[in-house]
Design a protein around this motif. Structure first.
Motif, mmCIF file in Angstrom:
data_model
loop_
_atom_site.group_PDB
_atom_site.id
_atom_site.type_symbol
_atom_site.label_atom_id
_atom_site.label_comp_id
_atom_site.label_asym_id
_atom_site.label_seq_id
_atom_site.Cartn_x
_atom_site.Cartn_y
_atom_site.Cartn_z
ATOM 1 N N CYS B 4 54.742 -32.486 -67.331
ATOM 2 C CA CYS B 4 53.292 -31.951 -67.191
ATOM 3 C C CYS B 4 52.906 -32.539 -68.199
ATOM 4 N N CYS B 7 51.657 -29.156 -70.583
ATOM 5 C CA CYS B 7 52.569 -28.251 -71.271
ATOM 6 C C CYS B 7 54.080 -29.207 -70.809
ATOM 7 N N CYS B 29 51.952 -29.755 -64.191
ATOM 8 C CA CYS B 29 52.864 -28.726 -63.178
ATOM 9 C C CYS B 29 51.837 -27.940 -62.412
ATOM 10 N N CYS B 32 49.283 -25.642 -64.568
ATOM 11 C CA CYS B 32 48.131 -26.638 -65.064
ATOM 12 C C CYS B 32 46.977 -27.216 -64.246
HETATM 13 ZN ZN ZN Z 1 51.597 -27.660 -67.173
#
Ligand code: ZN
Ligand code: ZN
Lengths: 363, 171
Positions: B4, B7, B29, B32
């Motif tokens: 991601c 993150c 992800c 997010c």
């Molecule tokens: Zn993420």
């Protein structure tokens, strides 16, 4: 300019030099503004927020390039700041708790002399704030009006002929202005007249708020008076509404101080001296206790009961003894126990002997 | 595993967003991606107590449950906020809401301010064509939705419209 430099400085509004600064700490004017072509915050997604932040940054950059904003004006990405730095900016009253606690594209623009700050993506896209020492709303409004015009050359504000500046919350629509004055009213608190004052202010549609420190305990007799209405009156009228009541409150506070000096001089002098004594000798002290004691000392200085101490020094101690400030100044992360010890040491250093150069210590 | 971009978790959403008019691949992800696509929830959407009181008061005055239910369902065509959502969070969704909910807001404004007309400062540059500005809000939202449903043809049509309006209002 870096945040750590800011920590050791003390802003223009803390100088304690403005009119009536024995009782009035500061005057603030805030404007709420939104960009016309974006949804308000509750409906904006991360890419909207990023685009808004970008537009404001562009505006600030080009105002800096034109020399209309100082080269050292800071644009700080609040979303990317560590917790401590956010808390530091809250203590310094440069950003709100709301902005400090949110994530994503949030920013603040800070004048190096702290005469103004500009929050991006708080409750509205833009919150402009101008700070002045003492009672100085007129000059504050002149500065604010100019700043607002300058920003507006670069962005289009959401505005309607009928309702004025459109804001996320209908309580701010119209002028979007919040005029507030921070007062130090210890004698009205001691003589138990403060409640009565609050009630009379509410009747004329003015809001009163106590100042809160760490946690939610009220902090040393400071009260903020501000307008509630923002629509249907001009900015000047709203400033007058707040500005006209302040001299009345100052007069009440002076009368209450006079009464205390006349009727219970020893008790008052004792209270002030004990407060000063604790602050100069304590080995560990919480921020709440510090606020309360500094409040007494501040009144004592104004009444001539404590020689050789100045209001600017006390104003500075109020801010610098708060948790994030202590940690920024020492450059160390500390837990509460260590902060309380460091705070006591900081106060001893600044209240014993000469104060201007950091002062010699007695321990 | 593709990470991601916001993150370090595994990216399971691959989104094409139009940034500055150019399509850009985003790998996110689930968490997010949701944050990216959904309107960001205002962390402190807690309504000011005074404001909540005013809203409750305003609605108590002469409105039947039926009327209220119908009113609550009204939805701004620009930002898609419903009146119910406004009542719950105390915050409006876009400048157009002041027009769209004008009848509902009038008594509320009267309650808060004792006035319903602005007489203060006027910006030097009024949004000439306030319609165009609110259109932009709507088009950007529709573009986001088109991208989310992978309707890229529609998204690029919308992108062109947005660019055109932006260019006009800059002139
Ligand atoms: Zn993420
Ligand atoms: Zn709307």
């Amino acid at each position: 300019m870096e945040l750590s430099e800011l920590a050791n400085a003390s802003g223009e509004w803390l100088r304690g030099s403005g009119p009536e600064s024995d009782i009035v700490i500061s005057s603030r004017i805030r404007l709420a503004r939104n960009l016309a072509d974006f949804p308000f915050l509750s409906r904006a997604n991360e890419s909207d927020l990023a685009a808004i932040e970008q537009q404001i940054q562009k505006a600030v950059d080009s105002l800096k390039a034109d020399g209309r904003l100082q080269e050292t004006t800071m644009f700080i990405d609040v979303g990317g700041l560590p917790r401590l730095d956010r808390q530091f900016l809250v203590e310094r009253q440069l950003i709100s708790r709301e902005l400090a606690e949110s994530n994503g594209s949030r920013a603040v623009v800070i004048d190096p002399a702290e005469k103004f700050s500009l929050m991006v993506n708080e409750e509205d896209h833009l919150r402009l704030q101008v700070m002045q020492s003492g009672l100085n709303l007129r000059e504050g409004w002149e500065q604010m009006n100019r700043l607002d015009d300058m920003i507006e050359e670069h962005v289009t504000y959401a505005f309607s002929d009928r309702l004025g500046y459109l804001t996320a919350c209908p309580t701010n629509v119209g002028t979007g202005i919040r005029v507030s004055v921070m007062l130090h009213l210890p004698a009205l608190v001691i003589t138990r007249q403060i409640e009565k004052v609050f009630k009379s202010l509410q009747k004329i549609n003015l809001a009163v708020r106590g100042l809160y420190g760490e946690g939610s305990q009220a902090m040393g007799d400071f009260y903020q008076i501000s307008n509630q209405i923002t629509l249907g009156l001009t900015e000047e009228e709203l400033i007058t509404k707040v500005g006209d009541i302040v001299p009345v409150l100052i007069d009440y506070e002076r009368q209450a101080r006079g009464f205390l000096i006349r009727e219970s001089h020893e008790t008052l002098h004792d209270r002030v001296s004990r407060a000063f004594g604790i602050l100069r000798t304590a080995q560990t002290i919480s921020s709440e206790e510090t606020m309360h004691l500094l409040s007494s000392v501040r009144m004592g200085v104004n009444l001539g009961l404590i020689p050789d101490l100045t209001i600017p020094t006390i104003n500075k101690l109020f801010i610098h003894s708060q948790p994030a400030h202590l940690q920024k100044i020492t450059g160390e992360l500390m837990d509460k126990t260590d902060r309380d010890i460091e705070r006591a040491s900081y106060l001893r250093r600044h209240l014993n002997g000469t104060e201007s150069n950091g002062g010699p210590t007695r321990n | 595993m593709l990470k991601c971009q916001k993150c370090d978790r595994q990216a399971t959403f691959h989104i094409t967003d139009l940034i500055d008019g150019k399509p850009k691949e985003l790998h996110l992800c689930e968490d997010c991606a949701q944050k990216f696509l959904a309107p960001s929830a205002d962390d402190s959407s807690e309504v000011m107590p005074a404001m909540a009181g005013l809203l409750a008061q305003h609605l108590a005055v002469g409105e039947t449950a039926d009327q209220l239910a119908r009113l609550d369902q009204r939805r701004c065509p620009i930002c898609s906020i419903t009146y119910l959502e406004f009542r719950k969070q105390g915050r409006l969704g876009c400048p157009n809401d002041y027009e769209f909910f004008t009848q509902e807001l009038e008594p509320l404004l009267m309650n808060i301010h004792d006035q319903t007309h602005h007489i203060g400062k006027v910006p030097k540059r009024c949004p000439q064509g306030a319609d165009q500005q609110t259109q932009l809000i709507r088009l950007r939202r529709e573009m986001k939705e088109a991208i989310a449903s992978e309707n890229y043809e529609r998204a690029s049509q919308l992108r062109d419209e947005i660019r055109q309006i932006e260019a006009e209002s800059r002139g």
